[in-house]
Design a protein around this motif. Structure first.
Motif, PDB file in Angstrom:
ATOM      1  N   ALA A   1       9.557  -0.136  16.693  1.00  0.00           N
ATOM      2  CA  ALA A   1       8.636   0.650  15.870  1.00  0.00           C
ATOM      3  C   ALA A   1       8.209  -0.189  14.679  1.00  0.00           C
ATOM      4  CB  ALA A   1       9.313   1.942  15.406  1.00  0.00           C
ATOM      5  N   LYS A   2       7.035   0.141  14.156  1.00  0.00           N
ATOM      6  CA  LYS A   2       6.493  -0.597  13.029  1.00  0.00           C
ATOM      7  C   LYS A   2       6.906   0.089  11.731  1.00  0.00           C
ATOM      8  CE  LYS A   2       2.886  -2.781  15.695  1.00  0.00           C
ATOM      9  NZ  LYS A   2       1.461  -2.967  16.021  1.00  0.00           N
TER      10      LYS A   2
ATOM     11  N   ASN B   1       5.434   4.285  21.149  1.00  0.00           N
ATOM     12  CA  ASN B   1       6.779   4.835  20.966  1.00  0.00           C
ATOM     13  C   ASN B   1       6.804   5.965  19.945  1.00  0.00           C
ATOM     14  OD1 ASN B   1       8.345   3.380  22.757  1.00  0.00           O
ATOM     15  ND2 ASN B   1       8.925   1.790  21.277  1.00  0.00           N
ATOM     16  N   ARG B   2       5.838   5.990  19.039  1.00  0.00           N
ATOM     17  CA  ARG B   2       5.881   6.947  17.931  1.00  0.00           C
ATOM     18  C   ARG B   2       4.788   8.018  18.016  1.00  0.00           C
ATOM     19  NH1 ARG B   2      10.380   6.799  14.747  1.00  0.00           N
ATOM     20  NH2 ARG B   2       9.144   7.851  13.164  1.00  0.00           N
TER      21      ARG B   2
ATOM     22  N   CYS C   1       0.559  -6.960   7.666  1.00  0.00           N
ATOM     23  CA  CYS C   1      -0.731  -6.309   7.425  1.00  0.00           C
ATOM     24  C   CYS C   1      -0.603  -4.992   6.688  1.00  0.00           C
ATOM     25  CB  CYS C   1      -1.444  -6.072   8.757  1.00  0.00           C
ATOM     26  SG  CYS C   1      -0.616  -4.842   9.795  1.00  0.00           S
ATOM     27  N   ASP C   2       0.565  -4.369   6.802  1.00  0.00           N
ATOM     28  CA  ASP C   2       0.786  -3.050   6.195  1.00  0.00           C
ATOM     29  C   ASP C   2      -0.136  -1.978   6.785  1.00  0.00           C
ATOM     30  OD1 ASP C   2       2.015  -1.249   4.544  1.00  0.00           O
ATOM     31  OD2 ASP C   2       0.910  -1.789   2.737  1.00  0.00           O
ATOM     32  N   THR C   3      -0.672  -2.215   7.963  1.00  0.00           N
ATOM     33  CA  THR C   3      -1.562  -1.218   8.582  1.00  0.00           C
ATOM     34  C   THR C   3      -1.205  -0.971  10.058  1.00  0.00           C
ATOM     35  OG1 THR C   3      -3.123  -2.964   9.149  1.00  0.00           O
ATOM     36  CG2 THR C   3      -3.547  -1.787   7.110  1.00  0.00           C
ATOM     37  N   SER C   4       0.011  -1.241  10.449  1.00  0.00           N
ATOM     38  CA  SER C   4       0.505  -1.061  11.828  1.00  0.00           C
ATOM     39  C   SER C   4      -0.274  -1.872  12.857  1.00  0.00           C
ATOM     40  CB  SER C   4       0.575   0.418  12.236  1.00  0.00           C
ATOM     41  OG  SER C   4      -0.698   1.001  12.289  1.00  0.00           O
TER      42      SER C   4
ATOM     43  N   GLN D   1       4.687  -0.379  20.299  1.00  0.00           N
ATOM     44  CA  GLN D   1       5.358   0.257  19.158  1.00  0.00           C
ATOM     45  C   GLN D   1       4.639   1.542  18.762  1.00  0.00           C
ATOM     46  OE1 GLN D   1       4.758  -3.061  19.559  1.00  0.00           O
ATOM     47  NE2 GLN D   1       5.756  -4.277  17.962  1.00  0.00           N
TER      48      GLN D   1
ATOM     49  N   CYS E   1       6.281  -0.308   8.747  1.00  0.00           N
ATOM     50  CA  CYS E   1       5.310  -0.087   7.662  1.00  0.00           C
ATOM     51  C   CYS E   1       4.598   1.237   7.824  1.00  0.00           C
ATOM     52  CB  CYS E   1       4.274  -1.211   7.618  1.00  0.00           C
ATOM     53  SG  CYS E   1       3.017  -1.088   8.924  1.00  0.00           S
ATOM     54  N   THR E   2       4.764   1.896   8.975  1.00  0.00           N
ATOM     55  CA  THR E   2       4.034   3.133   9.232  1.00  0.00           C
ATOM     56  C   THR E   2       5.022   4.273   9.488  1.00  0.00           C
ATOM     57  OG1 THR E   2       2.213   1.789  10.012  1.00  0.00           O
ATOM     58  CG2 THR E   2       2.117   4.096  10.616  1.00  0.00           C
ATOM     59  N   ILE E   3       6.198   4.121   8.917  1.00  0.00           N
ATOM     60  CA  ILE E   3       7.236   5.141   9.033  1.00  0.00           C
ATOM     61  C   ILE E   3       7.811   5.344   7.634  1.00  0.00           C
ATOM     62  CG2 ILE E   3       9.517   5.621  10.020  1.00  0.00           C
ATOM     63  CD1 ILE E   3       8.560   3.756  12.367  1.00  0.00           C
ATOM     64  N   LEU E   4       7.982   6.582   7.263  1.00  0.00           N
ATOM     65  CA  LEU E   4       8.591   6.870   5.970  1.00  0.00           C
ATOM     66  C   LEU E   4      10.104   6.723   6.099  1.00  0.00           C
ATOM     67  CD1 LEU E   4       6.551  10.143   5.322  1.00  0.00           C
ATOM     68  CD2 LEU E   4       6.101   7.883   4.299  1.00  0.00           C
TER      69      LEU E   4
ATOM     70  N   THR F   1       8.327  -4.997  12.749  1.00  0.00           N
ATOM     71  CA  THR F   1       8.966  -4.264  13.854  1.00  0.00           C
ATOM     72  C   THR F   1      10.493  -4.271  13.734  1.00  0.00           C
ATOM     73  OG1 THR F   1       7.125  -4.770  15.318  1.00  0.00           O
ATOM     74  CG2 THR F   1       9.198  -4.155  16.368  1.00  0.00           C
TER      75      THR F   1
ATOM     76  N   LYS G   1      -2.221   6.310   3.412  1.00  0.00           N
ATOM     77  CA  LYS G   1      -2.221   5.031   2.702  1.00  0.00           C
ATOM     78  C   LYS G   1      -3.623   4.691   2.191  1.00  0.00           C
ATOM     79  CE  LYS G   1       1.397   2.304   4.964  1.00  0.00           C
ATOM     80  NZ  LYS G   1       1.495   1.077   5.796  1.00  0.00           N
TER      81      LYS G   1
ATOM     82  N   ILE H   1      -0.058   8.773   8.447  1.00  0.00           N
ATOM     83  CA  ILE H   1       0.417   7.860   7.399  1.00  0.00           C
ATOM     84  C   ILE H   1      -0.645   6.801   7.067  1.00  0.00           C
ATOM     85  CG2 ILE H   1       2.204   6.160   6.781  1.00  0.00           C
ATOM     86  CD1 ILE H   1       4.215   7.997   8.259  1.00  0.00           C
TER      87      ILE H   1
ATOM     88  N   LEU I   1       8.152   3.701   2.128  1.00  0.00           N
ATOM     89  CA  LEU I   1       8.066   3.296   3.530  1.00  0.00           C
ATOM     90  C   LEU I   1       9.395   2.703   3.980  1.00  0.00           C
ATOM     91  CD1 LEU I   1       4.542   1.623   3.385  1.00  0.00           C
ATOM     92  CD2 LEU I   1       5.111   3.857   4.363  1.00  0.00           C
TER      93      LEU I   1
ATOM     94  N   HIS J   1       1.509   8.264  13.117  1.00  0.00           N
ATOM     95  CA  HIS J   1       0.750   7.030  13.271  1.00  0.00           C
ATOM     96  C   HIS J   1      -0.756   7.192  13.077  1.00  0.00           C
ATOM     97  CE1 HIS J   1       4.261   4.808  13.700  1.00  0.00           C
ATOM     98  NE2 HIS J   1       3.739   3.792  14.350  1.00  0.00           N
TER      99      HIS J   1
ATOM    100  N   MET K   1       0.860  -1.191   0.000  1.00  0.00           N
ATOM    101  CA  MET K   1       0.000   0.000   0.000  1.00  0.00           C
ATOM    102  C   MET K   1       0.890   1.233   0.000  1.00  0.00           C
ATOM    103  SD  MET K   1      -3.280   0.668   2.456  1.00  0.00           S
ATOM    104  CE  MET K   1      -2.680  -0.606   3.556  1.00  0.00           C
TER     105      MET K   1
END
Lengths: 287, 167
Positions: B58-59, A108-109, B41-44, A105, B61-64, B50, A42, A38, B23, A35, A1
């Motif tokens: 951190a995940k 953390n963000r 899942c690509d959705t955190s 996680q 998939c949800t960080i650039l 991780t 998507k 993004i 990503l 969080h 995605m």
């Protein structure tokens, strides 16, 4: 995605971030923990042309005690709210709510300012800032203004924050003698978002409730205060019977959300149950 | 439009030209060919992606990738070696903490921070500690045992029984 293409800038100062925001005519968005933003990008629910990364502005990531207020910088992560000694001492309900957001996680963000600006109808902080009578400090190139939590939430994903403004701080009155607050959430077991969450703050004097603030998240398009419940509690001792009577009919199912997590009728029921739990705990802490 | 970013991954510095929308997990897997970090899942939600960013789980998939410019990142490839497994890797092996193994890299990266912050967690703290990591095979009991095994080993204590639990 993937998201639509956009440009990216890392702001070195609040001024720089605000200048970039003002120069992009509503097409730019601030990026803190990302969080909420993004995932929304998507899903292509939002498509900013520029992301202004403010996560490096460390001045806005601190929690301080400012007179009778806790001043929480907008970039304070959920994890930092959860573990802050100042928050745990002066407003434990907020630390507990932060500890229940998402997962480690995510905590953390994600940041308190980002969450408030996003105004997800199922986020936890909206109930807390409403019940705790917080103020949201917002800055733009025109200066700084402060809006009470009561005036901040406008609708689903919509707040009083203008496109050229950034949240810089959240100011929360510290709990005084005879005051207690608590948050009770029925969480979606996968996401930990609130199906219904209720935050309550009560002030007791001589065993009687002087004032109460009760706020609900997750149930409706935006977080709201249960003012009728608050009025029914004022001047009365917070016994089980008084609380049960006060929370009855807290929400009208016709005004609530209905989705896979629960029907409007179910949410209305949860409002009463969660309000009871939050009030019971807040009263115990105030005593 | 690309921009150059510099990230240190498992101690090695990389300068890479990336689009802002790339990503972090795609940078790690597709540009740097470190495929131990998984996309579930690509959705955190699932935690398979991780990694540690400056020591914090951190995940990815949800960080650039651009957000990680200048950061120090640890992926599963930076943990232990086949000859000298990290206690967490050893624990997952000894305690049968995996069936298909897809979630394991994320589980281990999350558990790294958990044990760093809390070297002696209770079972409940471990379960809440991995609440952001989904496993569809094991039912978690042996994952919890694996983390307890690693915690004991990292504390220099005798490791608990590795008898697998079938439930």
């Amino acid at each position: 995605m993937s998201t639509y293409a956009f440009d990216y800038a890392r702001a070195q100062s609040v001024d720089e971030a605000l200048t970039l925001l003002a120069g992009h005519d509503g097409e730019a968005r601030l990026l803190a923990g990302g969080h909420s933003l993004i995932p929304a990008m998507k899903l292509r629910l939002t498509a900013p042309t520029l992301l202004i990364d403010v996560s490096g502005l460390e001045d806005l990531a601190a929690v301080t005690l400012d007179g009778g207020h806790l001043a929480i910088g907008a970039l304070t992560t959920h994890r930092a709210v959860e573990t802050s000694e100042l928050v745990r001492t002066h407003c434990p309900a907020l630390a507990e709510a932060a500890a229940g957001i998402g997962d480690p996680q995510v905590r953390n963000r994600g940041t308190i300012g980002g969450s408030l600006a996003h105004a997800d109808p199922a986020a936890d902080y909206p109930a807390l800032v409403l019940a705790l009578d917080a103020e949201i400090e917002m800055t733009s190139r025109d200066g700084t203004r402060t809006v009470s939590a009561d005036d901040f939430f406008v609708d689903m994903y919509t707040t009083a924050l203008a496109a050229h403004e950034m949240i810089t701080r959240v100011r929360i009155p510290v709990l005084g003698h005879g005051e207690g607050a608590a948050y009770a959430k029925f969480a979606n077991p996968a996401s930990r978002y609130a199906v219904v969450g209720v935050a309550a703050k009560v002030s007791l004097a001589d065993g009687t409730c002087r004032a109460a603030r009760v706020a609900v998240t997750g149930a409706a398009p935006k977080a709201f205060r249960a003012t009728a419940v608050e009025r029914r509690l004022a001047g009365r001792p917070l016994t089980e019977a008084v609380i049960a009577e006060a929370v009855r009919g807290l929400a009208d199912p016709n005004e609530l959300l209905s989705d896979l997590s629960g029907s409007a009728e179910y949410r209305a029921h949860l409002c009463e149950v969660m309000a009871t739990r939050a009030l019971r705990e807040a009263a115990a802490r105030a005593a | 439009m690309t921009r150059d970013i510099t990230v240190t991954i498992n101690g090695e510095q990389h300068t890479v030209a990336v689009e802002p929308r790339l990503l972090l997990v795609h940078l790690i897997r597709e540009k740097l060919n470190l495929t131990g970090t998984h996309i579930g899942c690509d959705t955190s939600s699932c935690g398979a992606c991780t990694v540690l960013i400056n020591g914090k789980s951190a995940k990815s998939c949800t960080i650039l990738a651009v957000q990680a410019d200048g950061a120090s990142i640890t992926t599963i490839e930076g943990v232990g070696t086949p000859e000298a497994l990290h206690p967490l890797q050893e624990g997952f092996r000894e305690c049968h903490g995996l069936h298909c193994g897809f979630c394991t890299p994320g589980m281990i990266m999350r558990a790294m921070e958990l044990l760093e912050k809390n070297p002696n967690p209770t079972e409940e703290e471990i379960r809440w500690g991995i609440a952001g990591n989904l496993c569809r095979c094991t039912g978690y009991n042996n994952i919890v045992k694996a983390i307890q095994y690693a915690a004991a080993k990292l504390r220099g204590e005798e490791t608990p029984s590795t008898e697998p639990e079938f439930v």
